[in-house]
Design a protein around this motif. Structure first.
Motif, short mmCIF file in Angstrom:
data_model
loop_
_atom_site.label_atom_id
_atom_site.label_comp_id
_atom_site.label_asym_id
_atom_site.label_seq_id
_atom_site.Cartn_x
_atom_site.Cartn_y
_atom_site.Cartn_z
N ARG A 42 1.06 -1.09 0.16
CA ARG A 42 -0.06 -0.13 0.05
C ARG A 42 1.02 1.20 0.08
NH1 ARG A 42 -3.49 -0.70 5.30
NH2 ARG A 42 -4.74 1.15 4.40
N VAL A 43 0.41 2.25 -0.60
CA VAL A 43 1.09 3.59 -0.47
C VAL A 43 0.02 4.64 -0.17
CG1 VAL A 43 2.38 5.39 -1.89
CG2 VAL A 43 2.70 2.99 -2.59
N ILE A 44 0.65 5.19 0.99
CA ILE A 44 -0.33 6.08 1.77
C ILE A 44 0.32 7.37 2.01
CG2 ILE A 44 -1.63 6.58 3.76
CD1 ILE A 44 -1.52 3.30 4.11
N VAL A 45 -0.17 8.44 1.64
CA VAL A 45 0.16 9.89 1.95
C VAL A 45 -0.48 10.30 3.04
CG1 VAL A 45 0.59 12.28 1.37
CG2 VAL A 45 1.34 10.49 -0.58
N ALA A 46 0.06 10.55 4.30
CA ALA A 46 -0.61 11.23 5.41
C ALA A 46 -0.34 12.71 5.40
CB ALA A 46 -0.04 10.80 6.63
N ASP A 47 -1.32 13.41 5.04
CA ASP A 47 -0.84 14.78 4.84
C ASP A 47 -1.12 15.48 6.23
OD1 ASP A 47 -0.61 16.98 2.72
OD2 ASP A 47 -2.21 17.88 4.06
N ASN A 48 0.05 16.26 6.69
CA ASN A 48 0.04 16.87 7.94
C ASN A 48 -0.29 18.18 8.10
OD1 ASN A 48 0.74 16.39 10.51
ND2 ASN A 48 2.93 16.40 10.16
N GLY A 49 -1.84 18.48 7.70
CA GLY A 49 -2.46 19.95 7.56
C GLY A 49 -1.67 20.95 6.49
N THR A 51 -0.90 23.42 3.59
CA THR A 51 -1.64 24.41 3.01
C THR A 51 -1.32 24.71 1.51
OG1 THR A 51 0.09 26.17 3.81
CG2 THR A 51 -1.75 25.72 5.21
N ASP A 52 -0.54 23.96 1.03
CA ASP A 52 -0.41 24.12 -0.69
C ASP A 52 -1.40 23.02 -1.35
OD1 ASP A 52 0.54 21.31 -0.04
OD2 ASP A 52 2.44 21.70 -0.98
N ASP A 53 -1.25 22.63 -2.44
CA ASP A 53 -1.94 21.99 -3.18
C ASP A 53 -1.83 20.25 -3.04
OD1 ASP A 53 0.25 21.87 -4.82
OD2 ASP A 53 -0.83 22.04 -6.58
N SER A 54 -1.29 19.80 -2.10
CA SER A 54 -0.89 18.58 -1.95
C SER A 54 -2.07 17.65 -2.24
CB SER A 54 -0.10 18.16 -0.55
OG SER A 54 1.19 18.85 -0.51
N ALA A 55 -2.96 17.94 -1.28
CA ALA A 55 -4.28 17.00 -1.23
C ALA A 55 -4.86 16.99 -2.77
CB ALA A 55 -5.41 17.65 -0.24
N GLU A 56 -4.94 18.22 -3.06
CA GLU A 56 -5.52 18.13 -4.63
C GLU A 56 -4.84 17.53 -5.68
OE1 GLU A 56 -4.80 20.79 -2.62
OE2 GLU A 56 -7.10 21.91 -2.31
N LEU A 57 -3.55 17.43 -5.68
CA LEU A 57 -2.59 16.92 -6.31
C LEU A 57 -2.72 15.42 -6.29
CD1 LEU A 57 -0.19 16.75 -8.37
CD2 LEU A 57 1.29 16.58 -6.19
N LEU A 58 -2.98 15.06 -5.28
CA LEU A 58 -3.14 13.42 -4.94
C LEU A 58 -4.55 12.85 -5.47
CD1 LEU A 58 -1.53 13.46 -1.31
CD2 LEU A 58 -0.42 12.17 -3.24
N VAL A 59 -5.51 13.73 -5.30
CA VAL A 59 -6.66 13.24 -5.60
C VAL A 59 -6.96 13.26 -7.28
CG1 VAL A 59 -9.17 13.69 -5.76
CG2 VAL A 59 -7.97 13.92 -3.53
N ARG A 60 -5.91 14.28 -8.02
CA ARG A 60 -6.35 14.38 -9.28
C ARG A 60 -5.28 13.36 -9.97
NH1 ARG A 60 -4.60 19.38 -9.56
NH2 ARG A 60 -2.53 18.91 -10.11
N ASP A 61 -4.03 13.49 -9.58
CA ASP A 61 -2.86 12.83 -10.28
C ASP A 61 -2.64 11.37 -9.88
OD1 ASP A 61 -3.06 15.06 -11.90
OD2 ASP A 61 -1.38 15.73 -11.14
N PHE A 62 -2.94 11.18 -8.58
CA PHE A 62 -2.52 9.62 -8.12
C PHE A 62 -3.64 9.05 -7.33
CE2 PHE A 62 1.23 12.77 -7.98
CZ PHE A 62 2.21 11.81 -8.83
N PRO A 63 -4.41 8.56 -8.23
CA PRO A 63 -5.74 7.74 -7.83
C PRO A 63 -5.33 6.64 -6.88
CG PRO A 63 -5.62 7.65 -9.86
CD PRO A 63 -4.58 8.78 -9.46
N LEU A 64 -4.15 5.95 -7.05
CA LEU A 64 -3.78 4.76 -6.34
C LEU A 64 -3.30 4.91 -5.34
CD1 LEU A 64 -2.09 2.59 -9.50
CD2 LEU A 64 -4.77 2.77 -8.69
N VAL A 65 -2.91 6.17 -4.80
CA VAL A 65 -2.39 6.53 -3.48
C VAL A 65 -3.41 6.69 -2.47
CG1 VAL A 65 -1.11 8.13 -2.15
CG2 VAL A 65 -0.30 7.52 -4.54
#
Length: 349
Positions: A42-49, A51-65
């Motif tokens: 499993r590949v998991i990114v735990a986002d530590n609050g 304020t950049d576009d990290s979450a949007e990037l992951l949802v858009r470009d890395f759906p397997l994460v």
């Protein structure tokens, strides 16, 4: 956090967990390689609050994460504690976002833990991303300590880095595994309560691995696995904030974990050497770093009651001689007074 995906592969029981804080640029750069070389994990990114576009990037470009959103920036230590408490896998890999993995990096780490139940944590060879022919500062060929708990590595003494010429391609027990990339058993992580939350960041993996040794586990290095680390992704090496955290956490770590018969002598010598370091900063005009050393010590003394409770909870018992990966001398003296610049010159095996 449970995965609904049925996974296959040699590392299906492994969760690679990247703690991210405003690191979208690193995610774009290095996540594709992590996914390519995950070997069923499993590949998991735990986002530590962030304020950049990290979450949007992951949802858009890395759906397997898998994306795990933490409510705020908990720092490195508590951020991982919060994240891993929600992840059910037999093995965790704590992986910095600024690490480039390589083909076949994961399976040797998993295989070593499978081969020996006593081994609780293992790190790969860590090379410099800018020039992979050299070892990288944070981990190199496995973490060591001197008798006063100053950290160093095979392949790195203070700021002197060795070239990788195959001299550390072995597997062996070490004092600590680098927080830039290491695999740990979930059972051992939970038994020890994860990382020391009061550290916030820096030297937390050394404290954790020292506690593993004190609890009867082993920590290893595996030279058959390699990753490339950018380094300085959160704070540059010369940042006064990092100076503060390293000096405060180093002092607290020694107090928490040193064997009873060695504690007083080690603490007194450490105080003297920290003072020398502070004076060196002052004389060289690094006034912010000088103040950081002072603040680090005042913080330790001001929170002494907390560190006393942590020491009682840790139940330290192993002496310097009983812990693998420990140099029974002063690294400061060996490096600055005797001019020893390579690990091989210390007389360690």
């Amino acid at each position: 956090m449970e995965s609904s995906v049925v996974r296959a592969g040699a590392c299906a029981d492994v969760a690679i967990v990247i703690l991210n804080w405003n690191g979208a640029h690193f995610l774009r750069r290095f996540l594709p390689g992590v996914l390519t070389h995950a070997d069923g994990a499993r590949v998991i990114v735990a986002d530590n609050g962030s304020t950049d576009d990290s979450a949007e990037l992951l949802v858009r470009d890395f759906p397997l994460v898998e994306l795990l959103l933490l409510e705020r920036n908990f720092g490195f230590c508590e951020g991982y504690n919060q994240a891993l408490a929600q992840i059910d896998s037999a093995f965790y890999v704590l992986l910095n976002s600024d690490v480039e993995v390589t083909l076949g990096w994961l399976r040797p780490l998993r295989g070593l833990l499978e081969a020996s139940p006593r081994i609780a944590a293992v790190q790969p060879k860590i090379l410099a991303h800018a020039d992979p022919t050299f070892f990288e500062y944070a981990g190199a060929g496995g973490g060591y300590l001197d008798r006063l708990a100053y950290p160093f590595c095979r392949g790195r003494l203070f700021d002197t880095l060795e070239k990788d010429q195959g001299q550390y391609d072995d597997s062996r027990p070490v004092a600590w595994a680098s927080g830039a990339c290491f695999m740990v058993r979930k059972s051992a992580w939970q038994a020890l309560g994860g990382l020391e939350p009061a550290f916030f960041a820096h030297m937390e993996e050394i404290d954790f691995c020292w506690r593993l040794w004190n609890a009867g586990h082993e920590v290893w290095y595996h030279g058959g696995s390699a990753v490339h680390h950018v380094g300085g992704g959160t704070l540059p090496k010369t940042n006064p904030r990092k100076t503060y955290l390293n000096f405060r956490n180093g002092l607290a770590m020694l107090y928490k974990n040193a064997a009873p018969g060695e504690l007083l002598s080690s603490m007194l010598q450490r105080l003297v050497l920290d003072g020398v370091a502070g004076i060196r900063f002052l004389l060289s005009g690094q006034f912010a770093d000088f103040r950081a050393v002072l603040r680090a010590h005042f913080s330790f003394y001001g929170n002494f009651g907390y560190w006393q409770r942590q020491r009682r909870a840790t139940r330290p018992r192993l002496t310097v001689a009983a812990r693998p990966g420990v140099y029974n001398g002063s690294l400061v003296w060996a490096y600055f007074a005797k001019g020893k610049r390579r690990f091989s010159e210390l007389g360690l095996k």
